[in-house]
Design a protein around this motif. Sequence first.
Motif, short mmCIF file in Angstrom:
data_model
loop_
_atom_site.label_atom_id
_atom_site.label_comp_id
_atom_site.label_asym_id
_atom_site.label_seq_id
_atom_site.Cartn_x
_atom_site.Cartn_y
_atom_site.Cartn_z
N LEU A 1 0.83 -1.21 0.00
CA LEU A 1 0.00 0.00 0.00
C LEU A 1 0.86 1.26 0.00
N ALA A 2 1.92 1.26 0.81
CA ALA A 2 2.83 2.42 0.85
C ALA A 2 3.44 2.67 -0.53
N GLY A 3 3.83 1.60 -1.21
CA GLY A 3 4.40 1.75 -2.55
C GLY A 3 3.40 2.32 -3.54
N ARG B 1 2.90 6.03 -2.73
CA ARG B 1 4.05 6.83 -3.16
C ARG B 1 4.05 6.99 -4.68
N ASP B 2 3.78 5.91 -5.40
CA ASP B 2 3.73 5.95 -6.85
C ASP B 2 2.66 6.94 -7.32
N VAL C 1 1.01 12.18 -9.54
CA VAL C 1 0.22 13.41 -9.41
C VAL C 1 1.14 14.62 -9.45
N ARG C 2 2.27 14.54 -8.73
CA ARG C 2 3.22 15.65 -8.73
C ARG C 2 3.76 15.91 -10.14
N GLY C 3 4.13 14.84 -10.85
CA GLY C 3 4.65 14.99 -12.21
C GLY C 3 3.63 15.59 -13.15
N ALA C 4 2.38 15.13 -13.05
CA ALA C 4 1.32 15.67 -13.91
C ALA C 4 1.07 17.14 -13.59
N THR C 5 1.17 17.49 -12.33
CA THR C 5 0.96 18.88 -11.92
C THR C 5 2.07 19.78 -12.46
#
Length: 76
Positions: free
Chosen positions: A35-37, A40-41, A46-50
């Motif tokens: 779940l953590a992985g 994080r993914d 989301v950060r990259g798309a933003t």
Amino acid sequence: MCNSHLQRSFEVSEDLIQQANTIEQSCSHDGCLVLAGILRDCGLKVRGATVRAQDEMGREMEEGGNCLTGPVASAS
């Protein structure tokens, strides 16, 4: 208005990454680590798309355009 959406997207990505860090620090169960992985993914995607949307919006504004009107990134 677009800037508020981008800011919220950054916040969501940070929340997802922080949750992944918390899980990794407090649980060693394989299911929790999976779940953590995933969290994080998702946060990194989301950060990259933003960032891509922010860059695109900046280029459009330089060219005299308005906010983004379509999806910020294709599904990958």
